[in-house]
Design a protein around this motif. Structure first.
Motif, PDB file in Angstrom:
ATOM      1  N   GLY A  11      -0.480  -7.831  -5.020  1.00 21.94           N
ATOM      2  CA  GLY A  11      -0.321  -7.734  -3.559  1.00 21.94           C
ATOM      3  C   GLY A  11      -1.556  -8.290  -2.889  1.00 21.94           C
ATOM      4  O   GLY A  11      -2.674  -7.851  -3.176  1.00 21.94           O
ATOM      5  N   PHE A  38       1.128 -17.766   1.323  1.00 23.71           N
ATOM      6  CA  PHE A  38       0.452 -17.547   2.609  1.00 23.71           C
ATOM      7  C   PHE A  38       0.145 -18.880   3.265  1.00 23.71           C
ATOM      8  O   PHE A  38      -0.208 -19.832   2.543  1.00 23.71           O
ATOM      9  N   THR A 125       5.884 -12.983  -8.955  1.00 19.77           N
ATOM     10  CA  THR A 125       6.413 -11.615  -8.841  1.00 19.77           C
ATOM     11  C   THR A 125       6.107 -10.819 -10.097  1.00 19.77           C
ATOM     12  O   THR A 125       6.444 -11.254 -11.215  1.00 19.77           O
ATOM     13  N   VAL A 268       9.375   4.396   8.359  1.00 21.70           N
ATOM     14  CA  VAL A 268       8.655   4.523   7.080  1.00 21.70           C
ATOM     15  C   VAL A 268       8.434   5.995   6.715  1.00 21.70           C
ATOM     16  O   VAL A 268       8.290   6.839   7.600  1.00 21.70           O
ATOM     17  N   ALA A 295      -0.979   3.108  14.418  1.00 17.51           N
ATOM     18  CA  ALA A 295      -1.455   1.765  14.027  1.00 17.51           C
ATOM     19  C   ALA A 295      -2.743   1.799  13.196  1.00 17.51           C
ATOM     20  O   ALA A 295      -3.697   1.071  13.470  1.00 17.51           O
TER      21      ALA A 295
HETATM   22  C1  LIG Z   1       6.924  -1.531  12.002  1.00 17.58           C
HETATM   23  C2  LIG Z   1       5.487  -1.406  11.524  1.00 17.58           C
HETATM   24  C3  LIG Z   1       4.457  -1.547  12.433  1.00 17.58           C
HETATM   25  C4  LIG Z   1       3.129  -1.421  11.996  1.00 17.58           C
HETATM   26  N1  LIG Z   1       2.132  -1.602  12.905  1.00 17.58           N
HETATM   27  C5  LIG Z   1       0.832  -1.533  12.518  1.00 17.58           C
HETATM   28  C6  LIG Z   1      -0.239  -1.787  13.429  1.00 17.58           C
HETATM   29  O1  LIG Z   1      -0.026  -2.108  14.618  1.00 17.58           O
HETATM   30  N2  LIG Z   1      -1.518  -1.689  12.972  1.00 17.58           N
HETATM   31  C7  LIG Z   1      -1.790  -1.336  11.676  1.00 17.58           C
HETATM   32  O2  LIG Z   1      -2.969  -1.232  11.317  1.00 17.58           O
HETATM   33  N3  LIG Z   1      -0.799  -1.119  10.780  1.00 17.58           N
HETATM   34  C8  LIG Z   1       0.496  -1.220  11.162  1.00 17.58           C
HETATM   35  N4  LIG Z   1       1.504  -1.012  10.261  1.00 17.58           N
HETATM   36  C9  LIG Z   1       1.140  -0.666   8.872  1.00 17.58           C
HETATM   37  C10 LIG Z   1       0.682  -1.904   8.100  1.00 17.58           C
HETATM   38  O3  LIG Z   1       1.671  -2.890   8.160  1.00 17.58           O
HETATM   39  C11 LIG Z   1       0.439  -1.535   6.639  1.00 17.58           C
HETATM   40  O4  LIG Z   1      -0.300  -0.341   6.556  1.00 17.58           O
HETATM   41  C12 LIG Z   1      -0.310  -2.645   5.917  1.00 17.58           C
HETATM   42  O5  LIG Z   1       0.462  -3.815   5.897  1.00 17.58           O
HETATM   43  C13 LIG Z   1      -0.613  -2.222   4.492  1.00 17.58           C
HETATM   44  O6  LIG Z   1      -1.119  -3.314   3.780  1.00 17.58           O
HETATM   45  P1  LIG Z   1      -0.922  -3.418   2.210  1.00 17.58           P
HETATM   46  O7  LIG Z   1      -1.729  -4.599   1.799  1.00 17.58           O
HETATM   47  O8  LIG Z   1      -1.173  -2.104   1.590  1.00 17.58           O
HETATM   48  O9  LIG Z   1       0.642  -3.681   1.987  1.00 17.58           O
HETATM   49  P2  LIG Z   1       1.574  -4.851   2.475  1.00 17.58           P
HETATM   50  O10 LIG Z   1       1.102  -5.444   3.737  1.00 17.58           O
HETATM   51  O11 LIG Z   1       2.957  -4.286   2.431  1.00 17.58           O
HETATM   52  O12 LIG Z   1       1.443  -5.965   1.343  1.00 17.58           O
HETATM   53  C14 LIG Z   1       1.964  -5.796   0.054  1.00 17.58           C
HETATM   54  C15 LIG Z   1       2.049  -7.149  -0.625  1.00 17.58           C
HETATM   55  O13 LIG Z   1       2.439  -6.909  -1.980  1.00 17.58           O
HETATM   56  C16 LIG Z   1       3.318  -7.919  -2.380  1.00 17.58           C
HETATM   57  N5  LIG Z   1       4.139  -7.399  -3.478  1.00 17.58           N
HETATM   58  C17 LIG Z   1       4.913  -6.302  -3.476  1.00 17.58           C
HETATM   59  N6  LIG Z   1       5.508  -6.130  -4.667  1.00 17.58           N
HETATM   60  C18 LIG Z   1       5.092  -7.168  -5.445  1.00 17.58           C
HETATM   61  C19 LIG Z   1       5.375  -7.563  -6.778  1.00 17.58           C
HETATM   62  N7  LIG Z   1       6.181  -6.843  -7.562  1.00 17.58           N
HETATM   63  N8  LIG Z   1       4.787  -8.671  -7.262  1.00 17.58           N
HETATM   64  C20 LIG Z   1       3.963  -9.412  -6.472  1.00 17.58           C
HETATM   65  N9  LIG Z   1       3.661  -9.086  -5.208  1.00 17.58           N
HETATM   66  C21 LIG Z   1       4.209  -7.975  -4.695  1.00 17.58           C
HETATM   67  C22 LIG Z   1       4.143  -8.224  -1.134  1.00 17.58           C
HETATM   68  O14 LIG Z   1       4.707  -9.528  -1.194  1.00 17.58           O
HETATM   69  C23 LIG Z   1       3.106  -8.079  -0.033  1.00 17.58           C
HETATM   70  O15 LIG Z   1       2.539  -9.322   0.329  1.00 17.58           O
HETATM   71  C24 LIG Z   1       2.842  -1.131  10.639  1.00 17.58           C
HETATM   72  C25 LIG Z   1       3.888  -0.989   9.732  1.00 17.58           C
HETATM   73  C26 LIG Z   1       5.189  -1.139  10.156  1.00 17.58           C
HETATM   74  C27 LIG Z   1       6.297  -1.001   9.145  1.00 17.58           C
END
Ligand SMILES: Cc1cc2nc3c(=O)[nH]c(=O)nc-3n(C[C@H](O)[C@H](O)[C@H](O)COP(=O)(O)OP(=O)(O)OC[C@H]3O[C@@H](n4cnc5c(N)ncnc54)[C@H](O)[C@@H]3O)c2cc1C
Length: 400
Positions: A11, A38, A125, A268, A295
């Motif tokens: 990720g 990306f 993936t 969520v 957020a």
């Molecule tokens: C509707 C909504 C509104 C939001 N608004 C805000 C906001 O305004 N401000 C804020 O701070 N947060 C906000 N959030 C929360 C924020 O989006 C998340 O907390 C943040 O994206 C978390 O980042 P992450 O890197 O943990 O996960 P993600 O951003 O979900 O990234 C996970 C990555 O893992 C990859 N992945 C998954 N499984 C696999 C696999 N098996 N193999 C390879 N790659 C994989 C995916 O392709 C993805 O690119 C919001 C969320 C939602 C749903």
């Protein structure tokens, strides 16, 4: 076993790329993989509070974000109907917030990982987490070109979001879980100037927020309680506009704006997962999640990346045993986010503010210092535990 990498990070968005960058900058061999490429978007609004901005500055990436033309936000404004609380949400060191498009922010973060020396594999993936004798030792995955491979590492970090493949494989303990509380939808509007403000409208069982982003667009998100999710999803636009009509002055502004894209949205769950075990770790939404109404997710993902990379560095450099270092990561994470987790889960019910809250809002209205503190608490700059501490509340209300 040949350990090809010190760490494999699954990720490459807000949690994964910074984790990979920070480890690679320490000289570790890091593989960062993502099933997407990306720049690309994801379902998420993207308000980045001042402490998240401060993390970008610490990593030397803030200037790059500013150079993309992302407008800054200097004021958070909360409209409760009869009362408006408006204040500065930042600190002296990091006074402003941003709302960068994920296409821009996430790309910037992935590029930083590449520059730091991490091997970045897009369109890859992860299909299986390789476990030997109860310990995670690697990943098995497939690239979009069809090639499949196995890579091994001392630690596999799951930065793979809500439906984490790593978490699914290692089945971590879950705690303090709450079901989805809110359903919300967002879109982008042109011709809706915000003048540096993040505006939040709180109404009975409804809420919406507006914030300026790249390319002169304004993101507006509107939501209702999760119980209404199924019923309202048959007419998202109608329910979205009806919610905005609850604040007539804003609805007037929206009437002269133009919607540029389709609606996106979701609900969520709220949970904590134990973020480490033999050969694995979790960061970002993979490790814990809470409703997006406050957020905090991107900023929290940044903090996790720093804490987790710091803990892994201590373990890899044999400064501390791995379990001790990762245990510290878990308790530091939980201690920092728990008060905001509880506040967020309460807010996400969209129940009318309790009488004490009404009284507090009335008391701080017009008192700029207190309104700044309220804005800072909502931004996560000031912990809700500190803000709602009885002595602080009496100080605020006595002053009023
Ligand atoms: C509707 C909504 C509104 C939001 N608004 C805000 C906001 O305004 N401000 C804020 O701070 N947060 C906000 N959030 C929360 C924020 O989006 C998340 O907390 C943040 O994206 C978390 O980042 P992450 O890197 O943990 O996960 P993600 O951003 O979900 O990234 C996970 C990555 O893992 C990859 N992945 C998954 N499984 C696999 C696999 N098996 N193999 C390879 N790659 C994989 C995916 O392709 C993805 O690119 C919001 C969320 C939602 C749903």
């Amino acid at each position: 076993m040949t350990k090809a990498f010190d760490a494999i990070v699954v990720g490459a968005r807000c949690a994964g790329s910074p984790t990979a960058t920070l480890l690679a900058r320490k000289g570790y061999r890091v593989l960062l993989v993502d099933r997407t490429s990306f720049p690309s978007d994801t379902i998420s609004t993207h308000l980045l509070h001042p402490l998240g901005v401060e993390a970008l500055a610490r990593w030397g990436l803030l200037d790059r974000l500013v150079a993309t033309g992302c407008p800054h936000i200097h004021t958070y404004r909360f409209d409760f109907g009869p009362i408006i609380i408006s204040g500065s949400q930042g600190t002296e060191k990091s006074p402003v917030a941003f709302c960068p498009r994920r296409t821009v922010l996430d790309k910037l973060l992935v590029d930083a990982a590449t520059e730091a020396g991490a091997r970045v594999r897009e369109n890859f993936t992860v299909e299986e987490i390789v476990i030997e004798n109860g310990r995670v030792v690697g990943i098995k995955g497939r690239s979009s070109h069809g090639g499949s491979s196995i890579d091994r590492a001392r630690v596999v970090v799951g930065a793979d979001g809500l439906r984490s493949t790593v978490a699914e494989a290692v089945r971590p303990e879950h705690y303090d879980e709450r079901p989805p509380l809110l359903a919300a939808y967002y879109t982008y509007w042109s011709g809706l100037p915000m003048e540096g403000r993040f505006e939040n409208y709180i109404r009975d069982r409804r809420g919406f927020a507006a914030m300026p982003t790249h390319e002169g667009l304004t993101l507006v998100i509107a939501g209702w309680p999760y119980e209404e999710f199924a019923k309202n999803k048959t007419d998202i636009e109608g329910n979205y506009l009806k919610t905005i009509e609850l604040a007539p002055a804003f609805a007037d502004r929206l009437r002269s704006a133009k919607r540029e894209v389709r609606f996106a949205g979701m609900a969520v769950p709220n949970y904590f997962r134990r973020p480490y075990g033999p050969g694995w770790a979790l960061v970002g939404d993979g490790g814990y999640n809470k409703d997006f109404i406050t957020a905090q997710g991107i900023m929290d993902a940044f903090h996790d990346a720093e804490l987790c990379a710091g803990a892994l560095n201590k373990a890899f450099s044999e400064e501390h045993p791995l379990v001790e270092a990762m245990d510290e990561y878990q308790w530091k994470r939980d201690a920092r986010v728990k008060p905001m987790y509880d506040f967020t889960c309460q807010l996400a019910t969209l129940e009318p503010p309790r009488p004490e809250m009404h009284q507090l809002i009335g008391a701080i209205h017009g008192n700029q210092k207190a309104m700044d503190a309220f804005a800072r608490m909502n931004a996560g700059t000031l912990s809700p535990a500190e803000f709602f501490a009885p002595e602080n509340i009496s100080r605020l209300t006595d002053t009023a």
